[in-house]
Design an enzyme around this catalytic site. Structure first.
Site, PDB file in Angstrom:
ATOM      1  CG  ASN A   1      63.159  42.682  61.391  1.00  0.00           C
ATOM      2  OD1 ASN A   1      62.175  41.985  61.273  1.00  0.00           O
ATOM      3  ND2 ASN A   1      64.187  42.402  60.444  1.00  0.00           N
TER       4      ASN A   1
ATOM      5  CD  GLU B   1      76.225  41.146  63.517  1.00  0.00           C
ATOM      6  OE1 GLU B   1      77.596  40.284  64.385  1.00  0.00           O
ATOM      7  OE2 GLU B   1      76.477  41.341  62.515  1.00  0.00           O
TER       8      GLU B   1
ATOM      9  CE1 TYR C   1      67.954  35.791  59.202  1.00  0.00           C
ATOM     10  CE2 TYR C   1      67.890  37.404  60.957  1.00  0.00           C
ATOM     11  CZ  TYR C   1      68.054  37.433  59.854  1.00  0.00           C
ATOM     12  OH  TYR C   1      68.051  37.698  58.718  1.00  0.00           O
TER      13      TYR C   1
END
Length: 145
Positions: free
Chosen positions: A103, A98, A110
């Protein structure tokens, strides 16, 4: 990580978050057989760390932090790649995490690794911010440059 690293880890944690993990939380992780906290040191300084759990073929990233002095130097990328490679030999099938919706740099990292945006967890963080749930199938790793 060992208990001897706790003070240094807490210093980096507190510099990185408005709601940092407590000493008790880190110590509890050190006691869990499924937990691991990997540290990355550069020239003797703690550059960052990654806390994770590995259960039933899934690696759950709980906390990935880069010390302020080492940001934008590939620390998070190195820690994430290391965690995936270590668990891959143990039958890793999927990685979960998570991340705060605000962000964007972390979400970009990711996605570079091949993570997909799966769902939004409303009010996930203590301050009420939503979290982006992301996952990576090991078949999608390593990332494409």
């Amino acid at each position: 990580m060992s208990r001897a690293d706790l003070a240094e880890v807490l210093e980096v944690e507190q510099a990185g978050y408005t709601h940092p993990w407590s000493a008790a939380m880190f110590l509890a992780e050190l006691e869990k057989p499924q937990a691991r906290i990997d540290l990355l040191r550069i020239e003797g300084h703690l550059a960052g760390y990654l806390c994770s759990w590995f259960l039933c073929g899934e690696l759950h990233i709980l906390n990935l932090v880069t010390a302020p002095a080492f940001r934008r130097q590939g620390v998070a990328r190195r820690l994430l790649a290391h965690a995936i490679q270590c668990r891959r030999a143990q039958g890793l099938e999927r990685v979960l995490l998570e991340v705060r919706l605000s962000n964007a740099p972390a979400i970009g990292l990711y996605e570079h690794f091949g993570f997909c945006r799966d769902a939004v967890r409303k009010g996930y963080y203590p301050d009420g911010e939503d979290a982006q749930l992301m996952s990576l199938s090991i078949n999608q790793y390593p990332p494409r440059d």
